[in-house]
Scaffold this motif. Structure first.
Motif, PDB file in Angstrom:
ATOM      1  N   THR A 176      11.834   2.678  -5.263  1.00 52.53           N
ATOM      2  CA  THR A 176      12.943   1.759  -4.982  1.00 52.53           C
ATOM      3  C   THR A 176      14.299   2.443  -5.079  1.00 52.53           C
ATOM      4  N   GLU A 177      14.416   3.425  -5.971  1.00 51.36           N
ATOM      5  CA  GLU A 177      15.718   4.054  -6.202  1.00 51.36           C
ATOM      6  C   GLU A 177      15.969   5.286  -5.334  1.00 51.36           C
ATOM      7  N   GLY A 178      14.910   5.912  -4.835  1.00 46.66           N
ATOM      8  CA  GLY A 178      15.142   7.168  -4.130  1.00 46.66           C
ATOM      9  C   GLY A 178      14.422   7.373  -2.809  1.00 46.66           C
ATOM     10  N   GLN A 179      13.574   6.420  -2.391  1.00 48.63           N
ATOM     11  CA  GLN A 179      12.784   6.674  -1.186  1.00 48.63           C
ATOM     12  C   GLN A 179      13.036   5.690  -0.044  1.00 48.63           C
ATOM     13  N   LEU A 180      13.930   4.765  -0.216  1.00 52.06           N
ATOM     14  CA  LEU A 180      14.109   3.724   0.801  1.00 52.06           C
ATOM     15  C   LEU A 180      15.274   3.982   1.746  1.00 52.06           C
ATOM     16  N   GLY A 181      15.922   5.126   1.600  1.00 56.06           N
ATOM     17  CA  GLY A 181      17.114   5.398   2.407  1.00 56.06           C
ATOM     18  C   GLY A 181      16.863   5.458   3.898  1.00 56.06           C
ATOM     19  N   SER A 182      15.644   5.831   4.290  1.00 59.93           N
ATOM     20  CA  SER A 182      15.349   5.954   5.723  1.00 59.93           C
ATOM     21  C   SER A 182      14.946   4.626   6.356  1.00 59.93           C
ATOM     22  N   LEU A 183      14.723   3.597   5.546  1.00 61.85           N
ATOM     23  CA  LEU A 183      14.283   2.309   6.087  1.00 61.85           C
ATOM     24  C   LEU A 183      15.454   1.522   6.661  1.00 61.85           C
ATOM     25  N   GLY A 184      15.135   0.726   7.678  1.00 64.67           N
ATOM     26  CA  GLY A 184      16.160  -0.112   8.282  1.00 64.67           C
ATOM     27  C   GLY A 184      15.520  -1.136   9.190  1.00 64.67           C
ATOM     28  N   PRO A 185      16.333  -1.966   9.845  1.00 59.30           N
ATOM     29  CA  PRO A 185      15.796  -3.007  10.730  1.00 59.30           C
ATOM     30  C   PRO A 185      14.907  -2.451  11.839  1.00 59.30           C
ATOM     31  N   ALA A 186      15.097  -1.186  12.221  1.00 60.28           N
ATOM     32  CA  ALA A 186      14.304  -0.611  13.313  1.00 60.28           C
ATOM     33  C   ALA A 186      12.979  -0.016  12.832  1.00 60.28           C
ATOM     34  N   THR A 187      12.771   0.058  11.534  1.00 66.48           N
ATOM     35  CA  THR A 187      11.531   0.636  11.010  1.00 66.48           C
ATOM     36  C   THR A 187      10.342  -0.238  11.410  1.00 66.48           C
ATOM     37  N   ASP A 188       9.338   0.397  12.010  1.00 67.63           N
ATOM     38  CA  ASP A 188       8.167  -0.336  12.491  1.00 67.63           C
ATOM     39  C   ASP A 188       6.963  -0.233  11.568  1.00 67.63           C
ATOM     40  N   LEU A 189       6.827   0.897  10.863  1.00 73.58           N
ATOM     41  CA  LEU A 189       5.608   1.170  10.114  1.00 73.58           C
ATOM     42  C   LEU A 189       5.954   1.900   8.819  1.00 73.58           C
ATOM     43  N   VAL A 190       5.360   1.430   7.730  1.00 76.83           N
ATOM     44  CA  VAL A 190       5.545   2.055   6.418  1.00 76.83           C
ATOM     45  C   VAL A 190       4.175   2.238   5.778  1.00 76.83           C
ATOM     46  N   SER A 191       3.924   3.425   5.214  1.00 72.50           N
ATOM     47  CA  SER A 191       2.732   3.636   4.385  1.00 72.50           C
ATOM     48  C   SER A 191       3.177   3.876   2.956  1.00 72.50           C
ATOM     49  N   LEU A 192       2.308   3.501   2.007  1.00 71.44           N
ATOM     50  CA  LEU A 192       2.701   3.568   0.597  1.00 71.44           C
ATOM     51  C   LEU A 192       1.485   3.713  -0.308  1.00 71.44           C
ATOM     52  N   THR A 193       1.558   4.653  -1.247  1.00 68.22           N
ATOM     53  CA  THR A 193       0.650   4.694  -2.400  1.00 68.22           C
ATOM     54  C   THR A 193       1.517   4.754  -3.647  1.00 68.22           C
ATOM     55  N   VAL A 194       1.336   3.823  -4.542  1.00 69.13           N
ATOM     56  CA  VAL A 194       2.126   3.827  -5.775  1.00 69.13           C
ATOM     57  C   VAL A 194       1.446   2.937  -6.806  1.00 69.13           C
ATOM     58  N   GLY A 195       1.685   3.235  -8.078  1.00 70.22           N
ATOM     59  CA  GLY A 195       1.140   2.446  -9.174  1.00 70.22           C
ATOM     60  C   GLY A 195       0.372   3.276 -10.185  1.00 70.22           C
ATOM     61  N   GLY A 196      -0.281   4.340  -9.705  1.00 69.39           N
ATOM     62  CA  GLY A 196      -1.068   5.158 -10.613  1.00 69.39           C
ATOM     63  C   GLY A 196      -0.244   5.834 -11.689  1.00 69.39           C
ATOM     64  N   ASN A 197       0.931   6.327 -11.327  1.00 68.81           N
ATOM     65  CA  ASN A 197       1.782   6.995 -12.324  1.00 68.81           C
ATOM     66  C   ASN A 197       2.377   5.992 -13.301  1.00 68.81           C
ATOM     67  N   ASP A 198       2.713   4.797 -12.823  1.00 64.77           N
ATOM     68  CA  ASP A 198       3.220   3.763 -13.727  1.00 64.77           C
ATOM     69  C   ASP A 198       2.175   3.434 -14.791  1.00 64.77           C
ATOM     70  N   ALA A 199       0.921   3.366 -14.377  1.00 65.94           N
ATOM     71  CA  ALA A 199      -0.158   3.033 -15.303  1.00 65.94           C
ATOM     72  C   ALA A 199      -0.553   4.202 -16.196  1.00 65.94           C
ATOM     73  N   GLY A 200       0.035   5.378 -15.943  1.00 64.30           N
ATOM     74  CA  GLY A 200      -0.215   6.533 -16.804  1.00 64.30           C
ATOM     75  C   GLY A 200      -1.530   7.231 -16.550  1.00 64.30           C
ATOM     76  N   PHE A 201      -1.994   7.215 -15.301  1.00 60.41           N
ATOM     77  CA  PHE A 201      -3.301   7.790 -15.027  1.00 60.41           C
ATOM     78  C   PHE A 201      -3.350   9.293 -15.249  1.00 60.41           C
ATOM     79  N   ALA A 202      -2.244  10.000 -15.071  1.00 61.37           N
ATOM     80  CA  ALA A 202      -2.245  11.442 -15.344  1.00 61.37           C
ATOM     81  C   ALA A 202      -2.516  11.697 -16.819  1.00 61.37           C
ATOM     82  N   ASP A 203      -1.884  10.904 -17.665  1.00 60.85           N
ATOM     83  CA  ASP A 203      -2.116  11.047 -19.105  1.00 60.85           C
ATOM     84  C   ASP A 203      -3.523  10.612 -19.474  1.00 60.85           C
ATOM     85  N   VAL A 204      -4.031   9.595 -18.799  1.00 63.72           N
ATOM     86  CA  VAL A 204      -5.408   9.155 -19.028  1.00 63.72           C
ATOM     87  C   VAL A 204      -6.368  10.300 -18.757  1.00 63.72           C
ATOM     88  N   MET A 205      -6.197  10.966 -17.627  1.00 62.30           N
ATOM     89  CA  MET A 205      -7.091  12.059 -17.266  1.00 62.30           C
ATOM     90  C   MET A 205      -7.002  13.204 -18.260  1.00 62.30           C
TER      91      MET A 205
END
Length: 269
Positions: free
Chosen positions: A95-124
């Protein structure tokens, strides 16, 4: 003059016959596919950590030329392509650093997020270095975070994307299961730990899919695509634990990006 008119008339008849057989009209016959403005957001599973061939200009974000967003863009030639995904990214980083390229003309967005918030790297890391009981406790802690805190964070990301790109098709991709149970591995984690890690990944995917659906986004699961290619399968599309290259552990290989994530994204894009 008469011969040229006859030739032109014959060509017109031929075109009309072709259009009649195909069911197309002249406008459809000449129309080109609409070009897309595409933005790839998210964490290391989108940036391509583990696939190699990193773009030096991307620094610690480790954006790979073999990551599924680049592969899709190379095959589909979108009118614009913004590759903002970054290794280690959390919901707040998106939200703070990756949305700069988005705008009304954007047609398609892909996204993977949530694993780092849940601490999966530390879990592993905990599961690789500590006892089974400590591993299972850390997994339980991560699952609790997914239940209590992550949904609100995902809501924030999804709402921010919609505000910036109100007309975009948003494809939220999930995470694979890490292990094939009763597989070829003869050392390392116990089967109980492997099963618990797989279940935790499923738990995260379920929570992510629910929030994506509530925002009208498409959730694309990759578990099926990776089945038979987990760690301990004998044909793994995921890196196993490697303390010398810890950042690539449990991430897709180049084959995982091209054979796992790319076809799933392509089917939903």
């Amino acid at each position: 003059m008469k011969l040229s008119r006859i030739a032109a008339f014959s060509s017109s008849l031929l075109l009309a016959a072709v259009l009649a057989l195909t069911g197309a009209n002249p406008a459809q016959a000449t129309a080109a596919p609409a070009a897309l403005d595409y933005a790839a957001l998210g964490d290391s599973y989108s940036s391509g950590v583990g696939a190699g061939a990193y773009d030096g200009a991307s620094g610690s974000c480790k954006r790979s030329d073999r990551a599924f967003p680049r592969l899709w863009a190379a095959r589909n030639s979108p009118s614009s392509f913004a590759f903002a995904a970054c290794s280690g990214a959390r919901t707040s980083d998106v939200t703070e650093g990756q949305l700069g390229s988005l705008g009304p003309a954007t047609d398609l967005v892909s996204l993977t997020v949530g694993g780092n918030d849940a601490g999966f790297a530390d879990v592993m890391t905990t599961c690789v270095l500590m006892s089974e009981s400590t591993c299972l406790d850390r997994i339980a802690e991560a699952r609790s975070y997914v239940d209590r805190t992550l949904p609100g964070q995902l809501d924030g990301v999804y709402a921010a994307i919609r505000a910036k790109a109100p007309s975009a098709r948003v494809v939220v991709l999930g995470y694979p299961r890490f292990y094939q149970l009763n597989g070829t591995c003869v050392a390392g984690l116990s089967e109980r730990e492997r099963s618990a890690l797989n279940a935790a990944s499923d738990h995260l995917n379920t929570a992510t899919a629910k929030r994506a659906a509530d925002h009208g986004y498409t959730f694309a699961e990759v578990v099926t695509a990776f089945t038979g290619h987990e760690i301990c399968s004998g044909d793994a599309w995921l890196h196993s634990a490697n303390l010398l290259r810890i950042g690539e552990s449990y991430h897709p290989t180049a084959a995982g990006q091209s054979g796992g994530y790319l076809p799933v994204f392509t089917a939903h894009a």
